[in-house]
Design a protein around this motif. Sequence first.
Motif, mmCIF file in Angstrom:
data_model
loop_
_atom_site.group_PDB
_atom_site.id
_atom_site.type_symbol
_atom_site.label_atom_id
_atom_site.label_comp_id
_atom_site.label_asym_id
_atom_site.label_seq_id
_atom_site.Cartn_x
_atom_site.Cartn_y
_atom_site.Cartn_z
ATOM 1 N N ILE A 36 0.824 -1.198 0.000
ATOM 2 C CA ILE A 36 0.000 0.000 0.000
ATOM 3 C C ILE A 36 0.859 1.249 0.000
ATOM 4 C CG2 ILE A 36 -1.701 1.309 1.361
ATOM 5 C CD1 ILE A 36 -2.756 -1.399 2.319
ATOM 6 N N GLU B 139 0.691 5.697 -0.803
ATOM 7 C CA GLU B 139 -0.095 6.870 -1.181
ATOM 8 C C GLU B 139 -0.103 6.986 -2.688
ATOM 9 O OE1 GLU B 139 -1.780 9.804 0.769
ATOM 10 O OE2 GLU B 139 -1.979 7.728 1.488
ATOM 11 N N LYS B 140 -1.258 7.264 -3.261
ATOM 12 C CA LYS B 140 -1.218 7.505 -4.700
ATOM 13 C C LYS B 140 -1.894 8.831 -4.995
ATOM 14 C CE LYS B 140 -5.385 5.380 -6.562
ATOM 15 N NZ LYS B 140 -5.990 4.497 -7.498
ATOM 16 N N ASN C 44 -11.550 -0.754 -2.182
ATOM 17 C CA ASN C 44 -10.169 -0.544 -1.755
ATOM 18 C C ASN C 44 -9.184 -0.710 -2.899
ATOM 19 O OD1 ASN C 44 -10.980 -0.033 0.825
ATOM 20 N ND2 ASN C 44 -10.785 -2.171 1.497
ATOM 21 N N GLU D 286 -8.962 2.440 -4.567
ATOM 22 C CA GLU D 286 -8.237 3.364 -3.703
ATOM 23 C C GLU D 286 -6.720 3.162 -3.803
ATOM 24 O OE1 GLU D 286 -10.270 5.312 -1.527
ATOM 25 O OE2 GLU D 286 -8.491 6.414 -0.877
ATOM 26 N N THR D 287 -6.312 1.916 -3.938
ATOM 27 C CA THR D 287 -4.892 1.610 -3.767
ATOM 28 C C THR D 287 -4.139 1.339 -5.053
ATOM 29 O OG1 THR D 287 -5.548 -0.691 -3.461
ATOM 30 C CG2 THR D 287 -5.175 0.615 -1.477
ATOM 31 N N THR D 288 -4.822 0.806 -6.045
ATOM 32 C CA THR D 288 -4.040 0.400 -7.205
ATOM 33 C C THR D 288 -3.593 1.601 -8.010
ATOM 34 O OG1 THR D 288 -4.023 -0.949 -9.183
ATOM 35 C CG2 THR D 288 -6.055 0.160 -8.691
#
Lengths: 618, 618, 349, 349
Positions: A2, A4-5, A213, A216-218
């Motif tokens: 994980i 920050e993107k 999620n 949100e994360t990829t």
Amino acid sequence: MIKEKEITSVEVEEVTVRFAGDSGDGMQLTGSQFSDTTAFVGNDLNTLPDYPAEIRAPAGTIYGVSGFQLHFGSREVYTPGDRPDVLVVMNPAALKKNLPELKPGGTIIANKDSFDQKNLKLANYESNPLEDGSLKGYDVIEVPISSLNNEVLKNSGLSQKDISRCKNFFALGLMYWLYNRPLEPTLNWINKKFADKQKYRDSNSIALKAGYNFGETTEVFATRYHVAPAQLTKGTYRSISGNEATALGFLAASVKSGLPLFLGSYPITPASEILQYLSEYKSFGVKTFQAEDEIAGITSAIGAAFAGNLAITNTSGPGLSLKTEAIGLAVMTELPLVVINVQRGGPSTGLPTKTEQADLLQALWGRNGEAPVVVLAAATPSDCFDMAIIASRLALKYMTPVILLTDGYLANGSEPWRVPKFEDIPDIPVKFWTKKEGFYPYLRDENLSRPWVKVGTPGLEHRIGGLEKANIYGDISYDPDNHDLMIKLREKKIKGVVQDVPDLRVDGDQEGELLVIGWGGTFGTITEAVLHVRRKGYKVSQAHLRYLNPLPKNTGDVLKRFKKVLVPEINLGQLAKYLRSEFLLPLIQLNIVRGLPFRVSDVEAKIIEILGGKSNGK
Amino acid sequence: MIKEKEITSVEVEEVTVRFAGDSGDGMQLTGSQFSDTTAFVGNDLNTLPDYPAEIRAPAGTIYGVSGFQLHFGSREVYTPGDRPDVLVVMNPAALKKNLPELKPGGTIIANKDSFDQKNLKLANYESNPLEDGSLKGYDVIEVPISSLNNEVLKNSGLSQKDISRCKNFFALGLMYWLYNRPLEPTLNWINKKFADKQKYRDSNSIALKAGYNFGETTEVFATRYHVAPAQLTKGTYRSISGNEATALGFLAASVKSGLPLFLGSYPITPASEILQYLSEYKSFGVKTFQAEDEIAGITSAIGAAFAGNLAITNTSGPGLSLKTEAIGLAVMTELPLVVINVQRGGPSTGLPTKTEQADLLQALWGRNGEAPVVVLAAATPSDCFDMAIIASRLALKYMTPVILLTDGYLANGSEPWRVPKFEDIPDIPVKFWTKKEGFYPYLRDENLSRPWVKVGTPGLEHRIGGLEKANIYGDISYDPDNHDLMIKLREKKIKGVVQDVPDLRVDGDQEGELLVIGWGGTFGTITEAVLHVRRKGYKVSQAHLRYLNPLPKNTGDVLKRFKKVLVPEINLGQLAKYLRSEFLLPLIQLNIVRGLPFRVSDVEAKIIEILGGKSNGK
Amino acid sequence: MANDKELIQEKPEVKYTAKDFSSGQDVRWCPGCGDYSVLAMVQRSFPDMIGIKKEKVVFVSGIGCSSRFPYYMDTYGFHGIHGRAPAIATGIKIANPDLSVWVAAGDGDLLSIGGNHFIHACRKNVDLKILLFNNQIYGLTKGQYSPTSAKGLKTKTTPFGSVDYPFNACSLAIGSNATLVARTLDSDPKHLQQMILRAAEHKGLALIEIYQNCVIYNDGVFDLFKNKETKDDHTIVLEHNKPMIFGKNKDRGIIIKNSKPLIINLNRVENSINDVWVHDEFDPSPARAMILAHMTDSHDFPTPIGVFQQIKKETYDEGIEAQIDSIIKAKGKGDIQKVLSSGYTWEVN
Amino acid sequence: MANDKELIQEKPEVKYTAKDFSSGQDVRWCPGCGDYSVLAMVQRSFPDMIGIKKEKVVFVSGIGCSSRFPYYMDTYGFHGIHGRAPAIATGIKIANPDLSVWVAAGDGDLLSIGGNHFIHACRKNVDLKILLFNNQIYGLTKGQYSPTSAKGLKTKTTPFGSVDYPFNACSLAIGSNATLVARTLDSDPKHLQQMILRAAEHKGLALIEIYQNCVIYNDGVFDLFKNKETKDDHTIVLEHNKPMIFGKNKDRGIIIKNSKPLIINLNRVENSINDVWVHDEFDPSPARAMILAHMTDSHDFPTPIGVFQQIKKETYDEGIEAQIDSIIKAKGKGDIQKVLSSGYTWEVN
Ligand SMILES: Cc1ncc(C[n+]2csc(CCOP(=O)(O)OP(=O)(O)O)c2C)c(N)n1
Ligand SMILES: Cc1ncc(C[n+]2csc(CCOP(=O)(O)OP(=O)(O)O)c2C)c(N)n1
Ligand code: SF4
Ligand code: SF4
Ligand SMILES: [Mg+2]
Ligand SMILES: [Mg+2]
């Protein structure tokens, strides 16, 4: 892993999304959940399912693909949208079938896992479109939905088959993230639905959240969209399809009129749901009679009308054809009866699951002899509710059959509906004739209506039937002058219904260069097309007919106020024929009969073509 | 007491006679004998029976009255006549029923003997009209027909009942004398009919002669009428009704095309006779299938068409309604089929024994979906023969259902018909597709017709049905663009039939003040009305439509050449509606819907009213 | 679509295979649908029908899942409108009596909207072979009850259970004087094939009621008659001239008392196989067939499978041809000019 | 037309006369038509029906001579379209189960075009009393053959004789599970009246087949069953619990062997009245009724007159009412506002 993107948030006014997958992939559920949540956040929206023609075609085949399209926005939305901006495909067949409809440059979210040898073959792909470059020009986002879903649910205790069934929630969660929608409405729905099935409850919730999620994360998603709430009238809303609205409208009319509702029906796509909905309302005393055929459907309803019920019958094209003779009987016996015809693709069996507007002339004139009836057409899914009540009111007031036209698109399409307060709906007054003095079956009141006697009323025993009736007395009459009189009285009675028909309203300038006039289920498309071209700077007015016989009394005046009149119809020009014969005006037609709602862009293009391609200013 | 009497011989151009009596009085026979003899002497003529609505109402009642009207003359005669000049009544009920129709000042020949207490009462007479002065203004000739007939036959050896049955021949003989007609044709008929029943043969002949002699000798008749032969085309003639002509037309089409004829039918007034006539022709291999209902009538015919027969189905209004759905199937499967609709009074069961023209819009557009068919209408009884052949030819050439409209008046009315030489009728070429190469069920030829394969042809096994078809290949197709294409191809095919439609002919000036345009069975009335007003010095042109869909290609041009166009129809203006929508022209309507043919005088009056009541010169 | 296989030449002895009867179109029934097995058995049976050429075969249907049947057969085929298949087929048969005319119909198609055409075809003994795909539900329209659905069945249109008594298809056919009435199961290919062949051989109206499973909307209704554990106790296979015994151990028999069937236990000493009703397919009395038909009214009796009754009598199409032939024989072929000029004629010169 | 007699007050015990049931309209059948006697007997029977108020009576018909029947009855009446009377009547009965609903129909109306509605009404056991005026001909349309016309009959549409096998109306009704099936004759007023009363008393679908003479187009078809000299030998009057004997001297009896009827001569010593079949109207098996129905297939057997079978079971309309009642009992009456607002809702503020 994980991290920050960086996410760009883009504000858009409207979006059209299509979910597509195998019949077994739960696309209808996914779509309706997305719709509910979208409604919840305050967007306006409009939806349309696209069921496969086969009941359950083999998995992975093109004809087994099920789709659900929704169009939502921060301003008013009138159609399920032309070409989707975003296409979510759960397998190759869904891509194959839906790609031609996707907007150029549109986004494809594909369940990468399903693009295996077997599924590609079933979809008639020679090579993998995700890899062979054939999707160039689209924004393709490949997500291994199946495997990600399997992964998060591997400890769920569910069988692999059941785990796989959750993957639509994963996709849904991802879309919620992409369009900034809350998970709560769907989580609540899951909790309720699987109240006593904890495993399923947990698994579906997990899949939903995992999808969210993942967004949100990829890295794959760098943009997130925001669609602001629309300005809508205050109130409690629900989503409603045309068929459900129709059923509820008649239920409401039954309660309002104090008459028991009788539906004589025979199943036929896309009208069966009206029978299905109404058969749920036995606690209102509703009687649904699934008859042996359409003829028994309508004739039993005629019997029920004679016996004093609010009698209706519903069908689609081929069934309307079969009811032809009996509608004539209702005309002759002057009994209140509503015939609901959910138009579908014709002629003959045609395209049963598709929409069309080609039964108008049949509704108006398709009977032996001079057999005038009231003809109405609903404009939007929720308008079916209002038109059902109006149809009932007119049938009862004028002692006449009323044909209410809807269509496959309205029937299956859904839109938000501000739930009416029942007490706000005007009453439907019904007076049965009860006194013996002065009773004759074919007396007429100020509306030229004859008296309605409930069978069972003492002292009023009388006989009616399909042979010509003597004026007032109602005996069989072969008298030539009486026949001429009665033919003309029946015509006059229906013409007189115009007093209950609101004037035709023109949206936009009240006179000018171009009026676009439609009827029935094309309202949304035409409205959106008109809005679009107006935004482009063209001046165009719009009118829409919901009363076809009689026409609003100002119809001719309205038409004459415009230099040009365009009549878009999903038929070969039936309203145009009718208006021409009534008003002797040249009309421009737009007739595309593809079994589908018009594309907004087709109507737009036609308007622009008529207006010479250059803005005629505001 | 025989003595010389002075007789004035009056030359008249035309006369209308009505025979009326009890159902049991043999009025139909009397009328048709009078007709045959009238034809024999070379007059032109036109006849119409008026059967009671009841099968056999009690003797002497008004609703038991049977009538037969004929109109003959030394010039062309187109209708059975409006009001009779002479009314022959065998009993009081016949007088009661028919008096209102008699021409002012007309002649009544009454069987005086029957005006007794009992019969007067049955006819609802308070007093004897022959005595109470109520017939003032008419020329009343009372003849004791019953007693004179009894007298001459008292030694015949017949029972009183049988003697009484001869009295119509007495009346007939009297009328032969009055109109100077020979007895031979009827005597010959009697000899043939009762070849092995000498008593009846003799008695009927005696009664006939006695009637003639009575005219010759009695004082009562001082005038005798002479109607000179008309100018008619040379040839062999017979009298023919529309129903028989229809039956013969299809029989001829079957022989001409080399196809076995299959009629799928269900009895219904006034169309049953077509089934009845055709069921006589088994020696031609004609197969008449009396089905369980109209739907089976048409669907069996569709099956027979698929199997390679010349397939037809016949009915009247309510039956056409029932066939609606199946006509759509024939449209979709593009099979040759003729649907004969003998129009009767509607709506619903309406007036089954009466005539009307109110099924035109149903024939044109009364089907679900866009389902174009060819629509034709016969103009006169004998024209039914020609139209039956044309209908067959078009159905086979264009692989399409054709609706042929006739009506109750044409069906039952009779006129002289010049019997065609069979070899003069053009062949009807039929090519079944037989070769395997290049075969697809929905290929189209230059007429947009698809190939017709006779079931049983090896190697061409294929499937058709009511779902939308893929262009050329004929598979089921849900493809939107294919649907649009096919809808438009089917429409185009029917529009293309116009190449086989002769131009609309205008009788009279080719342009001018007023055109009267009609269709179907009103041809005779309109023609006579036009002739009458022309004789009165008015200028008026006439056109008549036998092809309703497609219309002759010059129809619009013709209409536009006239300042005013009058459309008389026995409906509320169905052709007018259609022409208005096609040509955007204002039209004047004349609509009288009395279940009866128009009166010539009504049409005349309307024409004169339109022309401002003053002759517009020649 | 036209088939693109080799043209089969007109030879007296064509040897077909099942594949010759497949049109090659993608079959679109739901996976597991009982219709597949019927299709397979029909295709497999045709090669066994002596003297039938495939171009002489027509399949006619109405509307429904089962009514798609003709599209999958490489014979002539007509996919009609809902309920009208028997009437269309009657027209085909009368028009061309040489053809072998088959009807494929669902329980809704044949017995609901098409009931009238069905009973009239039975009455007239039209030479049609009717395959009734009885799944006791409307499949194509997605699960409404049908006239053969059990009372109480919950379906889309009977959410609280149906209050209709169902039709007994065989009883209706017998009451309408059908000349061959039989029942079989989609799950028993051998028996199914036997019945198809019986229909093919029969001259006259044959009704083959096929209990057909709809996996989607009425799954398992016939399980009692299909499952290994229950089928022997709940079905009885009718065989001509054989005593009517059934049960896992073939130890129960049907006897008739006062025209009513009773079950006896053959293990009991007082009962003997000699008392058991012997089936006679050719019994002309409708009583036997009616008793058999109504054994399905209650689950106390086993459901009969096989030929209930077969009667020989002239078919409707034969009657029509014979009448025409005899008229032509007696009067000669019609002369059209004579007919046109018939009745009273006169000359105008 | 509205009747202009005194308003009959709602009293529990109205004593009617036959005249109360006459609408006073001129009756327009042919003199001598069998329909007159049926009308007279129906009008005479109603006063004998306990508890029936005339305003609760509805006569429904299709089209045909016989279908004019409702106009002559001073009850509520509906003269429908051809063949649809059972469907119209079903709608009336469901809409208002309190009514006594009668259908008057010809053989063409009920069995040709209306066959499907008829068999479905039978199947559902709708509480309708159907009077079938079987004259084996189409009267109103002037003499075409009907589905009950004898094979070979020459009519307007069968000039060379019909090739159709006729329907057996009772067999069809039994095959369709009608719950009261009976036959009577227009010429036997007493028996006719008995049958009318039986129909009135029956809860469920009653078919009364009336052999009715059409004097114009099919005169005398039933003479064998009517003429003094022949009727005793050619009819057998069914009486409950009575042995089935017939003949002028009541010396022949029906026995049943292998579910087939046989005639025995009771004068012979080897035959005893005790062997004779005893009629049981309430026998639930359709076999008995079917045997009786098919005794008319040949003139070797006498034609049964009387009640073939009567079965008690819940009627369709009762089933519908019971279901609604139980749902309301369980869930309460429907709340329209609740239904309108059902499903997923959201607020816009
Ligand atoms: C005139 C008409 N009415 C109704 C329909 C809708 N419809 C199509 S198939 C069907 C019934 C299907 O049930 P069944 O005949 O049992 O066939 P299955 O699908 O079960 O094989 C219905 C009601 C139609 N196509 N046409
Ligand atoms: C839809 C329709 N088809 C046909 C007819 C014509 N028609 C009227 S009555 C009738 C049959 C009459 O026979 P039946 O029912 O036996 O009654 P009957 O006159 O013998 O009493 C027919 C064919 C009609 N009125 N409507
Ligand atoms: S819905 Fe039922 S009957 Fe139809 S194809 Fe599927 S399983 Fe078969
Ligand atoms: S035609 Fe026959 S059935 Fe009709 S009224 Fe006359 S006698 Fe009776
Ligand atoms: Mg089914
Ligand atoms: Mg009859």
